[in-house]
Design a protein around this motif. Structure first.
Motif, PDB file in Angstrom:
ATOM      1  N   PHE A  73       0.823  -1.208   0.000  1.00 16.52           N
ATOM      2  CA  PHE A  73       0.000   0.000   0.000  1.00 16.52           C
ATOM      3  C   PHE A  73       0.859   1.261   0.000  1.00 16.52           C
ATOM      4  CE2 PHE A  73      -3.321  -2.879   1.778  1.00 16.52           C
ATOM      5  CZ  PHE A  73      -4.246  -2.705   0.768  1.00 16.52           C
ATOM      6  N   GLN A  74       2.022   1.196   0.654  1.00 14.35           N
ATOM      7  CA  GLN A  74       2.922   2.336   0.628  1.00 14.35           C
ATOM      8  C   GLN A  74       3.434   2.593  -0.783  1.00 14.35           C
ATOM      9  OE1 GLN A  74       2.171   3.954   3.587  1.00 14.35           O
ATOM     10  NE2 GLN A  74       4.335   4.511   3.531  1.00 14.35           N
ATOM     11  N   LYS A  75       3.744   1.526  -1.529  1.00 12.38           N
ATOM     12  CA  LYS A  75       4.202   1.671  -2.903  1.00 12.38           C
ATOM     13  C   LYS A  75       3.091   2.242  -3.780  1.00 12.38           C
ATOM     14  CE  LYS A  75       7.671  -2.017  -2.774  1.00 12.38           C
ATOM     15  NZ  LYS A  75       8.069  -3.339  -3.310  1.00 12.38           N
ATOM     16  N   ARG A  76       1.869   1.749  -3.561  1.00  9.34           N
ATOM     17  CA  ARG A  76       0.748   2.271  -4.356  1.00  9.34           C
ATOM     18  C   ARG A  76       0.522   3.751  -4.067  1.00  9.34           C
ATOM     19  NH1 ARG A  76      -4.554  -1.328  -4.307  1.00  9.34           N
ATOM     20  NH2 ARG A  76      -5.115   0.438  -5.636  1.00  9.34           N
ATOM     21  N   ARG A  77       0.635   4.126  -2.791  1.00 14.64           N
ATOM     22  CA  ARG A  77       0.441   5.532  -2.446  1.00 14.64           C
ATOM     23  C   ARG A  77       1.537   6.394  -3.066  1.00 14.64           C
ATOM     24  NH1 ARG A  77      -0.561   6.832   3.755  1.00 14.64           N
ATOM     25  NH2 ARG A  77      -2.377   5.551   3.202  1.00 14.64           N
ATOM     26  N   LEU A  78       2.777   5.906  -3.017  1.00 12.11           N
ATOM     27  CA  LEU A  78       3.875   6.649  -3.616  1.00 12.11           C
ATOM     28  C   LEU A  78       3.682   6.788  -5.126  1.00 12.11           C
ATOM     29  CD1 LEU A  78       6.651   7.992  -3.384  1.00 12.11           C
ATOM     30  CD2 LEU A  78       7.683   5.715  -3.619  1.00 12.11           C
ATOM     31  N   LEU A  79       3.244   5.695  -5.773  1.00 14.36           N
ATOM     32  CA  LEU A  79       2.995   5.742  -7.211  1.00 14.36           C
ATOM     33  C   LEU A  79       1.881   6.729  -7.542  1.00 14.36           C
ATOM     34  CD1 LEU A  79       3.547   4.629 -10.042  1.00 14.36           C
ATOM     35  CD2 LEU A  79       1.918   2.793  -9.567  1.00 14.36           C
ATOM     36  N   ALA A  80       0.839   6.755  -6.713  1.00 16.45           N
ATOM     37  CA  ALA A  80      -0.271   7.689  -6.946  1.00 16.45           C
ATOM     38  C   ALA A  80       0.204   9.132  -6.839  1.00 16.45           C
ATOM     39  CB  ALA A  80      -1.397   7.426  -5.954  1.00 16.45           C
ATOM     40  N   TRP A  81       1.058   9.425  -5.840  1.00 16.67           N
ATOM     41  CA  TRP A  81       1.581  10.784  -5.696  1.00 16.67           C
ATOM     42  C   TRP A  81       2.473  11.169  -6.870  1.00 16.67           C
ATOM     43  CZ3 TRP A  81      -0.067  14.587  -2.835  1.00 16.67           C
ATOM     44  CH2 TRP A  81      -0.762  14.319  -1.657  1.00 16.67           C
ATOM     45  N   VAL A  82       3.277  10.218  -7.333  1.00 16.57           N
ATOM     46  CA  VAL A  82       4.147  10.497  -8.485  1.00 16.57           C
ATOM     47  C   VAL A  82       3.308  10.791  -9.717  1.00 16.57           C
ATOM     48  CG1 VAL A  82       5.841   9.490 -10.060  1.00 16.57           C
ATOM     49  CG2 VAL A  82       6.111   9.194  -7.597  1.00 16.57           C
ATOM     50  N   LEU A  83       2.268   9.989  -9.972  1.00 20.07           N
ATOM     51  CA  LEU A  83       1.401  10.221 -11.130  1.00 20.07           C
ATOM     52  C   LEU A  83       0.669  11.552 -11.007  1.00 20.07           C
ATOM     53  CD1 LEU A  83      -0.122   6.656 -11.674  1.00 20.07           C
ATOM     54  CD2 LEU A  83       1.639   7.795 -13.025  1.00 20.07           C
ATOM     55  N   ALA A  84       0.212  11.873  -9.798  1.00 20.52           N
ATOM     56  CA  ALA A  84      -0.462  13.163  -9.594  1.00 20.52           C
ATOM     57  C   ALA A  84       0.488  14.320  -9.865  1.00 20.52           C
ATOM     58  CB  ALA A  84      -1.010  13.241  -8.170  1.00 20.52           C
ATOM     59  N   LEU A  85       1.745  14.184  -9.445  1.00 25.56           N
ATOM     60  CA  LEU A  85       2.728  15.234  -9.687  1.00 25.56           C
ATOM     61  C   LEU A  85       3.016  15.395 -11.182  1.00 25.56           C
ATOM     62  CD1 LEU A  85       4.710  17.295  -8.520  1.00 25.56           C
ATOM     63  CD2 LEU A  85       6.406  15.451  -8.351  1.00 25.56           C
ATOM     64  N   VAL A  86       3.103  14.271 -11.897  1.00 24.25           N
ATOM     65  CA  VAL A  86       3.340  14.332 -13.341  1.00 24.25           C
ATOM     66  C   VAL A  86       2.173  15.010 -14.046  1.00 24.25           C
ATOM     67  CG1 VAL A  86       3.588  12.928 -15.420  1.00 24.25           C
ATOM     68  CG2 VAL A  86       4.879  12.343 -13.362  1.00 24.25           C
ATOM     69  N   ILE A  87       0.955  14.639 -13.672  1.00 24.62           N
ATOM     70  CA  ILE A  87      -0.228  15.248 -14.286  1.00 24.62           C
ATOM     71  C   ILE A  87      -0.281  16.744 -13.984  1.00 24.62           C
ATOM     72  CG2 ILE A  87      -2.750  15.303 -14.232  1.00 24.62           C
ATOM     73  CD1 ILE A  87      -2.694  12.295 -13.774  1.00 24.62           C
ATOM     74  N   PHE A  88       0.067  17.115 -12.748  1.00 21.20           N
ATOM     75  CA  PHE A  88       0.065  18.535 -12.373  1.00 21.20           C
ATOM     76  C   PHE A  88       1.079  19.321 -13.201  1.00 21.20           C
ATOM     77  CE2 PHE A  88       1.760  22.034  -9.853  1.00 21.20           C
ATOM     78  CZ  PHE A  88       0.602  22.731  -9.547  1.00 21.20           C
ATOM     79  N   CYS A  89       2.269  18.755 -13.365  1.00 26.29           N
ATOM     80  CA  CYS A  89       3.321  19.467 -14.108  1.00 26.29           C
ATOM     81  C   CYS A  89       3.010  19.556 -15.595  1.00 26.29           C
ATOM     82  CB  CYS A  89       4.667  18.768 -13.893  1.00 26.29           C
ATOM     83  SG  CYS A  89       5.296  18.881 -12.198  1.00 26.29           S
ATOM     84  N   LEU A  90       2.374  18.534 -16.144  1.00 28.21           N
ATOM     85  CA  LEU A  90       2.126  18.511 -17.585  1.00 28.21           C
ATOM     86  C   LEU A  90       0.879  19.267 -18.001  1.00 28.21           C
ATOM     87  CD1 LEU A  90       3.070  14.812 -18.510  1.00 28.21           C
ATOM     88  CD2 LEU A  90       4.420  16.879 -18.866  1.00 28.21           C
ATOM     89  N   PHE A  91      -0.151  19.283 -17.147  1.00 23.02           N
ATOM     90  CA  PHE A  91      -1.437  19.839 -17.565  1.00 23.02           C
ATOM     91  C   PHE A  91      -1.881  21.033 -16.720  1.00 23.02           C
ATOM     92  CE2 PHE A  91      -1.463  15.304 -18.663  1.00 23.02           C
ATOM     93  CZ  PHE A  91      -1.687  15.378 -20.023  1.00 23.02           C
ATOM     94  N   VAL A  92      -1.758  20.932 -15.411  1.00 28.65           N
ATOM     95  CA  VAL A  92      -2.291  21.980 -14.540  1.00 28.65           C
ATOM     96  C   VAL A  92      -1.349  23.178 -14.464  1.00 28.65           C
ATOM     97  CG1 VAL A  92      -3.126  22.503 -12.225  1.00 28.65           C
ATOM     98  CG2 VAL A  92      -3.498  20.227 -13.202  1.00 28.65           C
ATOM     99  N   LEU A  93      -0.063  22.931 -14.286  1.00 25.15           N
ATOM    100  CA  LEU A  93       0.899  24.014 -14.122  1.00 25.15           C
ATOM    101  C   LEU A  93       0.947  24.960 -15.318  1.00 25.15           C
ATOM    102  CD1 LEU A  93       2.988  25.207 -12.218  1.00 25.15           C
ATOM    103  CD2 LEU A  93       4.725  23.719 -13.257  1.00 25.15           C
ATOM    104  N   PRO A  94       0.949  24.471 -16.580  1.00 22.45           N
ATOM    105  CA  PRO A  94       0.930  25.430 -17.706  1.00 22.45           C
ATOM    106  C   PRO A  94      -0.307  26.317 -17.729  1.00 22.45           C
ATOM    107  CG  PRO A  94       1.631  23.257 -18.453  1.00 22.45           C
ATOM    108  CD  PRO A  94       1.132  23.090 -17.046  1.00 22.45           C
ATOM    109  N   VAL A  95      -1.446  25.753 -17.334  1.00 20.85           N
ATOM    110  CA  VAL A  95      -2.674  26.558 -17.312  1.00 20.85           C
ATOM    111  C   VAL A  95      -2.594  27.632 -16.238  1.00 20.85           C
ATOM    112  CG1 VAL A  95      -5.171  26.467 -16.950  1.00 20.85           C
ATOM    113  CG2 VAL A  95      -4.039  24.655 -18.227  1.00 20.85           C
ATOM    114  N   ILE A  96      -2.075  27.258 -15.067  1.00 19.50           N
ATOM    115  CA  ILE A  96      -1.926  28.239 -13.986  1.00 19.50           C
ATOM    116  C   ILE A  96      -0.971  29.358 -14.406  1.00 19.50           C
ATOM    117  CG2 ILE A  96      -1.081  28.572 -11.641  1.00 19.50           C
ATOM    118  CD1 ILE A  96      -2.059  25.789 -10.969  1.00 19.50           C
TER     119      ILE A  96
END
Length: 221
Positions: free
Chosen positions: A15-38
């Motif tokens: 579960f710790q690995k899954r949580r870490l993977l989820a945070w990494v994916l969220a960070l990638v999505i934020f950097c690729l899609f959300v951050l340019p819009v902001i």
């Protein structure tokens, strides 16, 4: 006891690995899609390094801005309403009726969703042109009828609805199939007509699915 502790540690590590993977994916999505819009949004308030509202003042002071806004509201509202109506009708036919070739019907319903929207638009534009089949058929009638102008507001609404009603169908048909038939049978046994069963039982239970898909934005053609 040791085996149970090892199993608990393994599950915790998993579960710790899954949580870490989820945070990494969220960070990638934020950097690729959300951050340019902001960043783009923040730049709209800067002019030569100074905070300003001049861009927004200029845009909202132009009459064509409000004309475009009004046309967009009408287009989205009309296309959403038509898509919901078409999706609900076809979902009801597939989920409740005993018509033949249901699988073929479902496949044909999904065709507009599979075909790219610009190809669908070009096809309908050619079909509704002055040299198309529809114009040729309408000329045979005694009435002075003309094909639908695809570059008009009605044509845009029609094409948008045709492109998106399969999505409404997919959401709604699943909801209709999950509605307990016992509730509808009880309403029929109480003397309710088919229309009242649909109005009082089926439609209210299917409304969450319809409301959810109605909130999805219509992508431009």
């Amino acid at each position: 006891m040791g085996v149970q502790l090892d199993g608990a540690h393994k599950r915790f590590a998993f579960f710790q690995k899954r949580r870490l993977l989820a945070w990494v994916l969220a960070l990638v999505i934020f950097c690729l899609f959300v951050l340019p819009v902001i960043r783009l949004f923040l730049l709209s308030f800067l002019q030569e390094g100074q905070l300003t509202l001049s861009y927004y003042t200029q845009i909202f002071s132009e009459p064509r801005t409000w004309t475009i806004f009004g046309n967009t509201v009408v287009m989205v509202a009309g296309a959403t309403t038509l898509a919901l109506a078409l999706g609900l009708v076809f979902a009801w036919l597939v989920a409740y009726s005993d018509i033949r070739l249901k699988k073929l019907l479902q496949l044909m319903i999904l065709v507009p969703f599979i075909i790219p929207s610009y190809i669908l638009t070009l096809s309908w534009t050619q079909l509704m042109s002055s040299n198309g089949w529809v114009a040729s058929l309408l000329q045979l009638l005694p009435f002075s009828l003309e094909p639908l102008q695809m570059y008009s507001m009605e044509g845009i609404i029609f094409t948008l609805a045709l492109s998106h009603f399969p999505l409404v169908f997919l959401f709604t048909v699943g909801v209709l199939r999950k509605i307990p038939r016992e509730m509808e049978w009880a309403a029929r046994a109480s003397g309710a007509s088919s229309w009242h069963v649909f109005k009082q039982v089926t439609f209210p239970l299917a409304l969450p699915g319809l409301a959810g898909v109605a909130c999805l934005p219509l992508s431009p053609i």
